[in-house]
Design a protein around this motif. Structure first.
Motif, PDB file in Angstrom:
ATOM      1  N   UNK A   1       0.798  -1.230   0.000  1.00  0.00           N
ATOM      2  CA  UNK A   1       0.000   0.000   0.000  1.00  0.00           C
ATOM      3  C   UNK A   1       0.828   1.276   0.000  1.00  0.00           C
ATOM      4  N   UNK A   2       2.126   1.153   0.332  1.00  0.00           N
ATOM      5  CA  UNK A   2       2.956   2.353   0.429  1.00  0.00           C
ATOM      6  C   UNK A   2       2.824   3.067   1.757  1.00  0.00           C
ATOM      7  N   UNK A   3       2.037   2.500   2.685  1.00  0.00           N
ATOM      8  CA  UNK A   3       1.903   3.073   4.025  1.00  0.00           C
ATOM      9  C   UNK A   3       1.574   1.935   4.984  1.00  0.00           C
ATOM     10  N   UNK A   4       1.971   2.069   6.248  1.00  0.00           N
ATOM     11  CA  UNK A   4       1.709   0.974   7.188  1.00  0.00           C
ATOM     12  C   UNK A   4       0.216   0.817   7.440  1.00  0.00           C
ATOM     13  N   UNK A   5      -0.239  -0.398   7.774  1.00  0.00           N
ATOM     14  CA  UNK A   5      -1.675  -0.626   7.976  1.00  0.00           C
ATOM     15  C   UNK A   5      -2.200   0.052   9.233  1.00  0.00           C
ATOM     16  N   UNK A   6      -1.317   0.307  10.198  1.00  0.00           N
ATOM     17  CA  UNK A   6      -1.662   1.047  11.422  1.00  0.00           C
ATOM     18  C   UNK A   6      -0.349   1.533  12.025  1.00  0.00           C
ATOM     19  N   UNK A   7      -0.432   2.217  13.154  1.00  0.00           N
ATOM     20  CA  UNK A   7       0.756   2.825  13.745  1.00  0.00           C
ATOM     21  C   UNK A   7       1.781   1.758  14.139  1.00  0.00           C
ATOM     22  N   UNK A   8       2.965   1.828  13.531  1.00  0.00           N
ATOM     23  CA  UNK A   8       4.040   0.882  13.824  1.00  0.00           C
ATOM     24  C   UNK A   8       5.299   1.607  14.293  1.00  0.00           C
ATOM     25  N   UNK A   9       5.135   2.835  14.810  1.00  0.00           N
ATOM     26  CA  UNK A   9       6.292   3.649  15.181  1.00  0.00           C
ATOM     27  C   UNK A   9       7.206   2.938  16.175  1.00  0.00           C
ATOM     28  N   UNK A  10       6.622   2.155  17.089  1.00  0.00           N
ATOM     29  CA  UNK A  10       7.441   1.434  18.077  1.00  0.00           C
ATOM     30  C   UNK A  10       8.539   0.606  17.431  1.00  0.00           C
ATOM     31  N   UNK A  11       8.244   0.011  16.279  1.00  0.00           N
ATOM     32  CA  UNK A  11       9.209  -0.886  15.639  1.00  0.00           C
ATOM     33  C   UNK A  11       9.719  -0.326  14.310  1.00  0.00           C
ATOM     34  N   UNK A  12       9.398   0.904  14.002  1.00  0.00           N
ATOM     35  CA  UNK A  12       9.766   1.522  12.727  1.00  0.00           C
ATOM     36  C   UNK A  12      11.289   1.686  12.629  1.00  0.00           C
ATOM     37  N   UNK A  13      11.883   1.238  11.533  1.00  0.00           N
ATOM     38  CA  UNK A  13      13.333   1.353  11.339  1.00  0.00           C
ATOM     39  C   UNK A  13      13.783   2.814  11.383  1.00  0.00           C
ATOM     40  N   UNK A  14      12.869   3.749  11.106  1.00  0.00           N
ATOM     41  CA  UNK A  14      13.253   5.169  11.080  1.00  0.00           C
ATOM     42  C   UNK A  14      13.531   5.742  12.466  1.00  0.00           C
ATOM     43  N   UNK A  15      13.309   4.957  13.518  1.00  0.00           N
ATOM     44  CA  UNK A  15      13.676   5.439  14.856  1.00  0.00           C
ATOM     45  C   UNK A  15      15.174   5.248  15.118  1.00  0.00           C
ATOM     46  N   UNK A  16      15.827   4.406  14.313  1.00  0.00           N
ATOM     47  CA  UNK A  16      17.249   4.120  14.509  1.00  0.00           C
ATOM     48  C   UNK A  16      18.087   5.342  14.141  1.00  0.00           C
ATOM     49  N   UNK A  17      19.114   5.603  14.945  1.00  0.00           N
ATOM     50  CA  UNK A  17      20.016   6.724  14.691  1.00  0.00           C
ATOM     51  C   UNK A  17      21.256   6.222  13.944  1.00  0.00           C
ATOM     52  N   UNK A  18      21.758   6.973  12.978  1.00  0.00           N
ATOM     53  CA  UNK A  18      22.913   6.494  12.209  1.00  0.00           C
ATOM     54  C   UNK A  18      24.100   6.055  13.077  1.00  0.00           C
ATOM     55  N   UNK A  19      24.374   6.775  14.188  1.00  0.00           N
ATOM     56  CA  UNK A  19      25.534   6.405  15.002  1.00  0.00           C
ATOM     57  C   UNK A  19      25.379   5.018  15.623  1.00  0.00           C
ATOM     58  N   UNK A  20      24.140   4.533  15.708  1.00  0.00           N
ATOM     59  CA  UNK A  20      23.913   3.250  16.363  1.00  0.00           C
ATOM     60  C   UNK A  20      24.429   2.056  15.551  1.00  0.00           C
TER      61      UNK A  20
END
Length: 813
Positions: free
Chosen positions: A370-389
């Motif tokens: 769909x190009x978008x998550x089916x519901x809120x997945x922020x808890x496990x979203x890869x975009x929470x990762x910081x580059x330094x990690x």
């Protein structure tokens, strides 16, 4: 099987995660699915997983995914003919301390709110269900009858067969050595097998590489922070008359128990784990075990002999040690990498890969489709990762702690202790010298509270008031009656500039950004459903330049959203977070203090709310923004990092006789919740409609088209299904954190999305959504509300307007 030259998607890794993604994409009707496994399916971690199916997770959507997995594994056997070993034997978690009992009872309340079958049970009832257990020191327990256990390898095999049945190709013995890209998005993969080498052209790639995933991702400049740890369990010889017992968890002893085929398994999540594979994983690793370490496991086994005396007599059949991957925050990764289009990730499962992968594979497949998550997945979203990690030393140190945190007490405000101090503001040492006790978010060290002289600078955790409660109270009341200082340098700061900057931002934001230079606009970026992708302020710096200020934790997500929608707009997006510090002066005396450090005119006429100006501060130059997240008169000073310490010293000196109080993030949060300001990730997410979140005032549909506009107009016409309500507990001793149950007229209707103590209002304050389809605001407020905390219901007052300063008169004073 011949390796094809083209595919719509290549899935890398044949563990349960990769097999689930393949299965669910195939179920959606995708063809040209190729799954490549370097050796044999399940040979990394899946084959030795314990196979525990616990449905209750920390949030509604994670619970939704776990329940989906359980339901799927029950159905899979009939669908594919592969035995999954899925048995819903139930689970019991027992508490040996009053604090753990409080945690378990809070989880039971949460389970009821999420419609998961649960009962609090007495030690005697535990003994009846689990005759082998010593319950002499058990103080409480909860029972989830629909939890279960399964055969992990066969689950993966069933998923793989289900994928093949729908046309997916699952190929073993083929290693992906490289992901190809054109600089913006993936174009395919390079593979090797038995001396042969080839390429598959592909639109998308999914990294389900488990403990190999980090290094593969790093080749493409993709951040996937995970690290393997040794994970131990033992299995006894057969025990006569053992039967099918519920899965048992004794978190106070870091242990779990599972009966299987007449034997008993004992597994551990020990407090200090052993990271593994720092120098890479050898090429021939396949169904391998790691060396035994009896000394490491001995404390767990000793406690087990007391807890379940059968371990004193039963022989040990297997002592097992195998690697599993863990992440810096104990949550797995899902979604499209922000660095490279078409590079998707499902990895890092922190020992809950079996219960997670069914739901995670479904959610990721839906997201890719769909190009978008089916519901809120922020808890496990890869975009929470910081580059330094990506840093391996950081990961090695952190995962030695995170494995143990799975079974540690999940205290409110619990701080991680390892791998600290990576990102510091220019004021770190200044604040440390003045008593700051730091917490960490996205790697940033942030002052959470300030200790008094002689007071210990440690957290003493509790489910009630913790040892810093009085410190927070003093800071909070200083902001309400005098003037407080916050170091908010961790804010994410993004410059968007260029000829098309305005048109680009107008398309992404709900508010009207065509304002005069120097104006600050509070707004949201919405998705097509009207959900909130980003909560931010936008300051117009000039005709063609804008500064976006976002939460520090969501910076990578917000940058990715902006870049994804840039298209051919003539604009440049730059992360300038590290270039400027943010020093906040907040409270009724803020104007007096600002006038002492700067010759600028801070009157309402010269410096109205929602504007920004360059000002001289001390001997430095900065930009002052008149905005607030605490609900008081105040300014945020954006200072170049090289001048930050000087400006702070000037403020501190000038504020001495005004009673300037250094304040921490706990106080920022308690002030904002009194004012009912929303917190992204808790109160507002991409699943929460902007109107139902009570933020319609920030949306200007008359300005022209923008993403989400149609959804806003539709919702205005149809009416709200739910509203975000502010609650105040009438018992001043009770505490709210989040995830407590909202009870309306005697029935649980939702949960508290965020909570803190309102020191001015004199009680714990929480926010939570209340269903209201077809109801007026007055009807919503006419109900009787309680909040259920660990099984106890506390009366609550409800309000749709902020309980503190509802007309914002103090902010504009």
């Amino acid at each position: 099987m011949k390796v094809p030259s083209h595919a719509r998607v290549v899935i890398i890794g044949g563990g349960v995660s990769g097999c689930s993604v393949a299965y669910h994409l195939a179920k959606l009707g995708w063809s040209d699915i190729v799954l490549l496994e370097r050796r044999r399916l399940t040979c990394g971690t899946t084959w030795h997983a314990a196979g525990l199916i616990g449905q209750l997770r920390a949030s509604q959507n994670m619970t939704r995914l776990a329940k989906y997995s359980a339901d799927l594994y029950v159905r899979l056997e009939e669908e594919t003919g592969v035995a999954t070993g899925m048995r819903q034997v139930g689970s019991i978690s027992v508490a040996l301390t009053e604090a753990r009992k409080e945690e378990l009872y809070r989880q039971a309340t949460l389970a009821r709110a999420f419609d998961v079958d649960v009962q609090e049970v007495s030690p005697a009832e535990v003994k009846a269900m689990y005759p082998h257990l010593n319950v002499s020191d058990v103080v409480g327990a909860v029972h989830l009858p629909l939890d279960g256990q399964c055969d992990p390898a066969n689950i993966a095999m069933a998923l793989a067969k289900g994928a093949r049945m729908r046309g997916a190709q699952v190929i073993e013995g083929v290693k992906v050595t490289k992901v190809l890209d054109d600089g913006a998005k993936v174009t395919g993969v390079v593979w090797e097998a038995g001396g042969e080498r080839g390429e598959i052209a592909a639109d998308m790639v999914v990294n389900c590489g488990g403990m190999w995933g980090r290094d593969l991702a790093a080749q493409s400049g993709v951040t996937l922070p995970l690290h393997a740890c040794e994970h131990f369990y033992l299995v006894t010889e057969p025990v006569e008359g053992l039967g099918h017992l519920p899965v048992l968890r004794v978190p106070d002893e870091c242990a779990y128990y599972k009966s299987d085929a007449g034997k008993m398994m004992l597994g551990a999540f020990e407090p200090k784990a052993k990271p593994w594979g720092m120098d890479g994983i050898r090429e021939d690793f396949e169904f391998d075990t790691l060396p035994e370490d009896w000394d490491h496991f001995a404390p767990i086994l000793e406690a087990a002999m007391n807890r379940m005396p059968l371990f004193e007599k039963a022989g040990i059949h297997t002592f097992f040690n195998g690697p599993e991957s863990f992440t810096p925050d104990d949550r797995y990764y899902l979604g499209e990498s922000p660095e490279l289009g078409g590079y998707w990730i499902a990895a890092g499962y922190n020992s809950i890969g079996i219960v997670s992968s069914g739901g995670a594979g479904m959610a990721l497949a839906q997201w890719m489709n769909d190009g978008e998550p089916p519901f809120d997945l922020w808890e496990v979203d890869i975009r929470r990762a910081q580059p330094f990690q990506r840093n391996r030393r950081y990961l090695k140190e952190r995962v030695s702690e995170t494995l143990g945190l799975l079974y540690a007490d999940h205290w409110p405000y619990r701080q991680v202790e390892t791998a600290r101090g990576v990102r510091r503001t220019p004021l770190h040492e200044h604040l440390k010298a003045r008593g700051a006790v730091f917490g960490e978010v996205a790697g940033w060290e942030r002052a959470n509270w300030f200790a008094r002289p002689g007071q210990e600078r440690e957290y003493r955790y509790a489910w009630g008031r913790q040892n810093w409660w009085e410190n927070q109270r003093e800071e909070h009341l200083a902001v309400r009656t005098g003037v407080g200082f916050f170091d908010m340098t961790s804010f994410g700061k993004i410059r968007v500039e260029g000829r098309d900057a305005l048109a680009f931002l107008q398309r992404l934001c709900g508010a009207d950004l065509d304002v005069a230079a120097g104006r600050i606009v509070y707004t949201q970026m919405l998705n097509a459903r009207g959900g909130i992708e980003c909560d931010l302020t936008v300051t117009r710096l000039s005709e063609t330049a804008f500064l976006l200020v976002v939460p520090g934790a969501t910076l990578q997500r917000d940058l990715a959203w902006l870049r994804r929608h840039l298209g051919d707009a003539f604009a440049v997006i730059t992360d300038v977070t590290a270039a400027e510090s943010v020093l906040c002066i907040m409270g009724p005396k803020a104007r007096d203090l600002m006038a002492r450090v700067s010759p600028a005119d801070f009157s309402n006429a010269a410096f109205p709310f929602g504007t920004a100006q360059e000002i001289e501060t001390g001997m430095g130059l900065g930009r002052a923004h008149r905005v607030t997240y605490v609900g008081e008169l105040g300014w945020e000073i954006y200072a170049p990092t090289d001048q930050t310490a000087h400006i702070f010293e000037a403020l501190e000196e000038a504020g001495a006789d005004l009673g300037l109080k250094l304040c921490g993030l706990h106080t920022l949060d308690s002030c904002r919740i009194e004012k009912a300001f929303r917190h992204f990730g808790h109160d507002i997410t991409d699943e929460d409609h902007v109107l139902e979140a009570g933020l319609g005032f920030a949306v200007k549909t008359g300005k022209g088209d923008f993403i989400g506009r149609d959804a806003v107009l539709r919702k205005r016409e149809e009416g709200l299904n739910r509203r975000l309500v502010q609650f105040r507990l009438t018992d001043p001793e009770a505490s709210l954190f989040h995830n407590e149950a909202v009870v309306r007229d005697g029935r649980i209707v939702s949960i508290v999305t965020s909570g803190n103590y309102g020191h001015h209002l004199g009680g714990a304050i929480g926010l939570g959504y209340v269903p209201c389809k077809g109801e007026s605001a007055d009807e919503v407020l006419a109900s009787t509300y309680e909040i259920e905390i660990a099984g106890r219901r506390v009366r609550a007052e409800a309000s749709l307007a902020p309980m503190y300063d509802p007309k914002a008169e103090r902010v504009r004073a």
